[in-house]
Enzyme design. Structure first.
Site, PDB file in Angstrom:
ATOM      1  N   HIS A 145      32.409 -20.843  36.797  1.00 43.03           N
ATOM      2  CA  HIS A 145      31.386 -21.538  36.019  1.00 43.03           C
ATOM      3  C   HIS A 145      30.162 -21.809  36.868  1.00 43.03           C
ATOM      4  CE1 HIS A 145      29.545 -24.200  33.077  1.00 43.03           C
ATOM      5  NE2 HIS A 145      30.418 -23.719  32.218  1.00 43.03           N
ATOM      6  N   HIS A 146      28.985 -21.625  36.253  1.00 41.14           N
ATOM      7  CA  HIS A 146      27.728 -21.799  36.988  1.00 41.14           C
ATOM      8  C   HIS A 146      27.525 -23.257  37.409  1.00 41.14           C
ATOM      9  CE1 HIS A 146      24.120 -20.394  38.634  1.00 41.14           C
ATOM     10  NE2 HIS A 146      23.670 -19.652  37.651  1.00 41.14           N
ATOM     11  N   ALA A 147      28.203 -24.199  36.771  1.00 43.11           N
ATOM     12  CA  ALA A 147      28.115 -25.602  37.188  1.00 43.11           C
ATOM     13  C   ALA A 147      28.732 -25.804  38.560  1.00 43.11           C
ATOM     14  CB  ALA A 147      28.817 -26.505  36.177  1.00 43.11           C
TER      15      ALA A 147
END
Length: 535
Positions: A145-147
């Site tokens: 996930h880019h988070a």
């Protein structure tokens, strides 16, 4: 328990079924360097388990605040299960490049389970018919996930799951990881109340730090150190619409030496300018074929890492961005390269004046509730189809990879291609990467907006070839190469000549036991003997 920052939280807010906010890669490995010349799936699991303490990303999950009143938190997952995150499949016959891309697109289109650590690695065996890839090789399709990561912290995760030699022992430091209790909704609401009180003070602090940069930017604009022109606002294209949940991925591999040689055709140009010019030429060719090329140049959002050395192992995003015009209105490839260099230099001067770090810090104090509501309204109202699009046409992110061969579970990484997340209004994204002597230009797109990925990949290949030939014609010949490496046309998979060069450069090892066969992939299990099945 650590709270996400503004930019990281925005990727959670933007998450929908059709827009999963993860990034990843397709990695191809050759197990001929592993003990016995093959790797089993259980070897990969054991290898990952022995190195989990090297990455903070692996065992942390998200906890969201009720009603999204505040940014989510990271906690150490009390229910972590490695075998959930590392999966295993095989391609059917004939096991070619297109099949691998289709399978990777299907895997990448599925959202991650955000109640678990947000990453999955899928081992793919059966790569029996890919030019330049030894039979028995395997791939790894990754998504994180880019988070949790940006391009540079993703490199750190890659380093954690790889070694510099095929037989490097497991870390000797003890794994002191401990799970955390999942906080209750009452605890989270209490923290959000406290943050709501202190956030205005943080906003004032960030504004005070940003003021000198803004003043410097205005001064630079007045002194004509850079300019702000209408070409930085992109026209709408077929890619700037509401996206579906379907994906296509493809890419091409080219010699890194050719990319470095091309840049000398434009004084002062960088490698990234060359990639931008190639992408600009590819998009021009594709849209001309659809009779859909705007007269105004298309633009790309180019991320800029502001991660310091002290933050190398931190999770989350430490990036700013600049808008880079792609010169799609220019037919001549060398003229387009010079244009891209000129406009990126202008954008960099503007970003430097404002302070890239300040731009990142400002995102950290945006109110979480408004960010979440804004993202949801943009999607639910279909604003991307109503003329409300981003300032840029696409994304071109440059992620430099290791300059030397690396290994996972003893298998040598042969090639890698990046995958990127999409959102409404941006249905096409590119990742350019380097690894040893290879450069890859890969793209992820919505299948409804770009239904012919092989044709667009051919546009990338043709754009590269035209730019390379134009650079040669300008008297900027690439360095001399051995006869076996004279051919420099892009490849769908790793170049056999480059693979052989890596093999020669790899550390010597004992010959594999008789009857065993090598396999190539990222973090995967190698097939064993005939019939090649990973147990």
């Amino acid at each position: 328990m650590r709270q996400l920052q503004g930019m990281d939280a925005s990727f959670i807010a933007l998450e929908t079924r059709n827009s999963p906010m993860h990034i990843g890669s397709i990695l191809i490995y050759n197990p001929e360097t592993a003990p016995g010349g093959f790797v089993r799936f259980k070897d990969i699991l054991a290898f990952f388990e022995s190195r989990m303490q090297l990455s903070r990303t692996i065992r942390q999950r998200l906890v969201r605040v009720p009603f999204d009143l505040d940014y989510p938190y990271w906690i150490e997952d009390p229910d972590f299960d490695l075998e959930y995150h590392v999966r295993h499949i095989a391609l059917p016959q004939p096991g070619d490049w297109r099949q691998l891309c289709i399978q990777a697109a299907r895997i990448f289109a599925r959202p991650l389970d955000l109640t678990r650590p947000p990453w999955e690695f899928t081992v793919v065996e059966g790569l029996e018919n890919i030019p330049g890839v030894p039979k028995g090789s395997f791939a790894m399709v990754t998504k994180v996930h880019h988070a949790a990561i940006d391009g540079m912290s993703g490199v750190d995760l890659l380093e954690a799951m790889h070694t510099l030699t095929p037989d490097e022992p497991a870390p000797q430091t003890p794994d002191e990881w401990k799970p955390e209790k999942v906080p209750s909704p009452v605890e989270l609401l209490g923290k959000s109340y406290f943050n709501a009180i202190t956030n205005p003070l943080k906003q004032i602090e960030v504004a005070a730090k940003a003021a000198p940069g803004l003043a410097k930017a205005l001064k630079g604009l007045a002194a004509k150190e850079f300019d702000v022109s209408g070409e930085m606002i992109a026209p709408r294209t077929r890619f700037n619409r509401k996206i579906s949940g379907h994906r296509v991925v493809e890419g091409r591999s080219v010699p890194l030496a050719d990319i470095k040689a091309i840049r000398t055709a434009a004084p002062g140009a960088k490698v990234n300018d060359v990639f931008l010019a190639i992408v600009g030429g590819a998009m021009r060719k594709y849209l001309i074929s659809k009779d859909d090329l705007p007269k105004k140049t298309l633009t790309a959002m180019a991320p800029i890492s502001v991660r310091s050395k002290d933050e190398k192992g931190d999770m989350g995003n430490q990036v700013a961005a600049m808008v880079a015009p792609l010169g799609t209105h220019i037919e001549d490839p060398l003229e387009r390269l010079r244009y891209c260099h000129d406009r990126t230099s202008n954008s960099k001067a503007m970003t430097d004046a404002m302070g890239a770090r300040n731009m990142t810090e400002m995102s950290k104090v945006s109110p979480a509730l408004w960010m979440s509501l804004g993202a949801q309204l943009y999607t639910r109202l279909g604003l991307a189809d109503r003329g409300v699009g981003p300032m840029f046409t696409t994304v071109v992110t440059n992620v430099p990879g290791p300059p030397v061969p690396i290994y996972s579970s003893g298998a040598r990484l042969e090639s890698q291609m990046g995958l990127v997340c999409l959102t409404d209004g941006m249905g096409l994204g590119h990742v350019v990467q380097s690894y040893t002597d290879e450069a890859t230009i890969a793209f992820t797109a919505c299948r409804e907006l770009l239904p012919d990925p092989e044709f667009y990949a051919q546009c990338i290949e043709d754009s590269f070839t035209e730019l390379r030939d134009a650079a040669l014609g300008a008297g900027k010949e690439p360095p001399a190469k051995p006869a076996a490496e004279k051919k420099t046309a892009p490849k769908k998979g790793p170049d056999p000549a480059r693979s052989a060069a890596k093999k020669r450069a790899a550390p010597k090892k004992k010959a594999p036991a008789k009857g065993t066969k090598g396999v190539a992939s990222r973090s995967t299990a190698a097939p064993k003997g005939k019939g090649k099945s990973t147990k």
